[in-house]
Design an enzyme around this catalytic site. Structure first.
Site, PDB file in Angstrom:
ATOM      1  N   PHE A  90      28.099  96.078 -29.171  1.00 60.80           N
ATOM      2  CA  PHE A  90      28.053  95.046 -27.899  1.00 60.80           C
ATOM      3  C   PHE A  90      28.805  95.832 -27.094  1.00 60.80           C
ATOM      4  O   PHE A  90      30.299  95.435 -26.688  1.00 60.80           O
ATOM      5  CB  PHE A  90      27.529  94.120 -28.524  1.00 60.80           C
ATOM      6  N   ASN A 182      32.507  85.421 -27.864  1.00 55.00           N
ATOM      7  CA  ASN A 182      31.502  85.390 -27.425  1.00 55.00           C
ATOM      8  C   ASN A 182      30.163  86.032 -28.317  1.00 55.00           C
ATOM      9  O   ASN A 182      29.996  87.576 -29.009  1.00 55.00           O
ATOM     10  CB  ASN A 182      31.059  86.783 -26.471  1.00 55.00           C
ATOM     11  N   PRO A 183      29.179  85.114 -29.011  1.00 60.46           N
ATOM     12  CA  PRO A 183      28.254  85.192 -29.918  1.00 60.46           C
ATOM     13  C   PRO A 183      27.248  85.895 -29.155  1.00 60.46           C
ATOM     14  O   PRO A 183      26.547  85.635 -28.434  1.00 60.46           O
ATOM     15  CB  PRO A 183      28.341  83.994 -30.963  1.00 60.46           C
TER      16      PRO A 183
END
Length: 279
Positions: A90, A182-183
């Site tokens: 990510f 920060n899932p």
């Protein structure tokens, strides 16, 4: 020889036509990447070689196809770092820098803190805390076999300790002073920009409402934090009521806005006398 400024102007026009929000900035960043110089030095360069033009044009073509800029340059800025990124991990966003800053401030006055970065991905949050607090013991927890190599590259040479495993059941160090996360939190029904499609889906989406993982994060944080420990979780801007409910047994619950003023992350202190307010 080709004139650099002319090629940057043409590239900016092409990126604008492709729907890129900041076409001139991105054209300059790509040119700086090809030339191996800071963006601010481009004004000092008049001409470039034909091979440099070819490389630049190829990157512009791919960016116009909405390949993320960070995949083309191989790095993403985060606070004072340039993190290595690419397919499988990510890309950290500027909004998450706000959560990192909050976490660093939350440790003020805490000696030799223990910090966990859950769903760490590139390691952005963990590294930010380790950079700011050399006395901290920082753990970065990540389960993805694709993301872990990026996490290990970024944490190489830092004191961050990588913990491979699923946050749902991996043993976590305890007691901790601070947990940041920060899932994945985007609801499956939400349309995302083309660039987000290059991020791993498991790092972006989390069920129909985007809340499949956050309750697990909160429950595990409660088990691991000592009394008075702090938690900060990034979430979708529609999640504020749900976060208040999920954190009902915590103290000092605060929802913080992102750079556009939307609710973006919620913080809380472990305790049993809830106090809800937004800031």
């Amino acid at each position: 020889m080709p004139v650099l400024s002319a090629h940057i102007r043409a590239a900016a026009a092409r990126l604008a036509a492709a729907g890129i929000d900041s076409p001139r900035v991105e054209a300059e960043l790509l040119a700086a990447h090809v030339l191996g110089v800071p963006r601010g030095r481009l004004l000092l360069i008049d001409t470039v070689t034909e091979p440099q033009v070819a490389s630049f044009d190829e990157l512009v073509r791919r960016r116009a196809e909405r390949v993320p800029l960070q995949h083309l340059t191989g790095t993403a800025p985060f606070l004072d770092r340039e993190l290595l990124v690419g397919p499988g991990v990510f890309i950290p966003r500027p909004e998450t820098e706000l959560l990192a800053r909050w976490g660093i401030e939350a440790l003020r006055g805490v000696a030799e803190p223990v910090v966990l970065d859950l769903c760490s991905g590139s390691g952005a949050l963990a590294i930010a805390v380790a950079d700011a607090r050399p006395d901290a013991t920082v753990y970065a927890v990540e389960r993805s076999d694709d993301a872990l190599p990026w996490l290990r590259r970024n944490t190489a040479g830092t004191p961050v300790r990588v913990v491979p495993g699923d946050v749902r059941d991996v043993p976590l160090p305890a007691p901790a002073d601070l947990i940041l996360c920060n899932p994945p939190y985007v609801p499956l029904t939400v349309a995302v920009p083309p660039e987000v499609g290059h991020d791993p889906a498991e790092a972006v989406f989390s069920g129909e409402h985007g809340l499949d993982l956050i309750p697990v994060i909160i429950a595990r944080a409660w088990d691991v934090l000592h009394d008075g420990g702090r938690l900060g979780v990034e979430h979708d801007d529609t999640h504020t009521p749900a976060m208040a409910s999920l954190l009902a047994t915590w103290q000092d619950i605060r929802t913080h806005p992102d750079l556009a003023g939307r609710p973006r992350f919620t913080t809380a202190t472990k305790g049993r006398a809830p106090s809800h307010r937004s800031a």
